[in-house]
Enzyme design. Structure first.
Site, PDB file in Angstrom:
ATOM      1  N   ASN A  85       0.849  -1.190   0.000  1.00 33.10           N
ATOM      2  CA  ASN A  85       0.000   0.000   0.000  1.00 33.10           C
ATOM      3  C   ASN A  85       0.877   1.229   0.000  1.00 33.10           C
ATOM      4  OD1 ASN A  85      -2.522  -1.365   0.141  1.00 33.10           O
ATOM      5  ND2 ASN A  85      -2.144  -1.788   2.299  1.00 33.10           N
ATOM      6  N   HIS A  98       6.691  -1.753   3.195  1.00 33.09           N
ATOM      7  CA  HIS A  98       6.460  -3.161   3.543  1.00 33.09           C
ATOM      8  C   HIS A  98       5.583  -3.811   2.483  1.00 33.09           C
ATOM      9  CE1 HIS A  98       3.338  -0.684   5.410  1.00 33.09           C
ATOM     10  NE2 HIS A  98       2.507  -1.700   5.202  1.00 33.09           N
TER      11      HIS A  98
HETATM   12  P1  5GP Z   1      -0.519  -0.952   5.776  1.00 33.83           P
HETATM   13  O1  5GP Z   1      -1.953  -0.670   6.108  1.00 33.83           O
HETATM   14  O2  5GP Z   1       0.382   0.231   6.098  1.00 33.83           O
HETATM   15  O3  5GP Z   1      -0.287  -1.482   4.399  1.00 33.83           O
HETATM   16  O4  5GP Z   1      -0.102  -2.170   6.704  1.00 33.83           O
HETATM   17  C1  5GP Z   1       0.360  -2.050   7.995  1.00 33.83           C
HETATM   18  C2  5GP Z   1       0.273  -3.428   8.602  1.00 33.83           C
HETATM   19  O5  5GP Z   1       1.081  -3.456   9.747  1.00 33.83           O
HETATM   20  C3  5GP Z   1      -1.163  -3.791   9.049  1.00 33.83           C
HETATM   21  O6  5GP Z   1      -1.567  -4.987   8.378  1.00 33.83           O
HETATM   22  C4  5GP Z   1      -1.022  -3.981  10.556  1.00 33.83           C
HETATM   23  O7  5GP Z   1      -1.802  -5.043  11.057  1.00 33.83           O
HETATM   24  C5  5GP Z   1       0.468  -4.239  10.734  1.00 33.83           C
HETATM   25  N1  5GP Z   1       1.006  -3.770  12.003  1.00 33.83           N
HETATM   26  C6  5GP Z   1       0.878  -2.525  12.536  1.00 33.83           C
HETATM   27  N2  5GP Z   1       1.527  -2.448  13.722  1.00 33.83           N
HETATM   28  C7  5GP Z   1       2.091  -3.676  13.920  1.00 33.83           C
HETATM   29  C8  5GP Z   1       2.894  -4.209  14.966  1.00 33.83           C
HETATM   30  O8  5GP Z   1       3.235  -3.551  15.959  1.00 33.83           O
HETATM   31  N3  5GP Z   1       3.297  -5.510  14.829  1.00 33.83           N
HETATM   32  C9  5GP Z   1       2.951  -6.274  13.743  1.00 33.83           C
HETATM   33  N4  5GP Z   1       3.391  -7.535  13.717  1.00 33.83           N
HETATM   34  N5  5GP Z   1       2.198  -5.781  12.738  1.00 33.83           N
HETATM   35  C10 5GP Z   1       1.773  -4.507  12.822  1.00 33.83           C
END
Ligand code: 5GP
Ligand code: ZN
Length: 112
Positions: A85, A98
């Site tokens: 994303n 990521h």
């Molecule tokens: P985005 O929405 O930015 O593409 O994805 C961020 C991802 O990071 C989400 O799926 C969320 O669940 C994950 N995430 C956020 N904080 C943490 C954390 O502290 N530990 C882990 N393992 N995942 C996290």
């Protein structure tokens, strides 16, 4: 970046369930999984999003790691989905680049 949650995970300041690590890439289970296997692949260096790495070797580093983990999980034949994303419309919430790797089940036909 001192206030970045993924930098803290890479530095073990925040615990995570590590799946894979090499010189350039760290991979761990997503805290809020959206599939049977939901793994996040991050660059060890802090970059905000995919735009910031498109002129670097990091994309290759990430996809090599994904391939290794796919074999470890036994999903290299059954398949997996990779998503990144970028920005508001995509719903990016963590501004350390990521890649989500989703596998272990039949995934949704919809991507948006
Ligand atoms: P985005 O929405 O930015 O593409 O994805 C961020 C991802 O990071 C989400 O799926 C969320 O669940 C994950 N995430 C956020 N904080 C943490 C954390 O502290 N530990 C882990 N393992 N995942 C996290
Ligand atoms: Zn970071």
């Amino acid at each position: 970046m001192s206030d970045c949650v993924f930098c803290k995970i890479i530095n073990s300041q925040i615990p995570s369930k590590k799946v894979y690590e090499d010189e350039n890439v760290f991979a761990f289970q997503d805290i809020s999984p959206q599939a049977k296997n939901h793994i996040l692949f991050v660059t060890k260096k802090h970059y905000p999003d995919v735009e910031a790495i498109n002129q670097t070797d990091e994309l290759n580093n990430i996809f090599k790691a994904i391939s290794i983990v796919a074999k470890q999980l036994g999903v290299d034949k059954t398949g997996y989905r990779v998503v990144t994303n970028k920005g508001t419309d995509a719903g990016q919430t963590v501004f350390h680049v990521h890649f989500h790797m989703l596998s272990g089940q039949r995934l949704s036909d919809k991507m948006a």
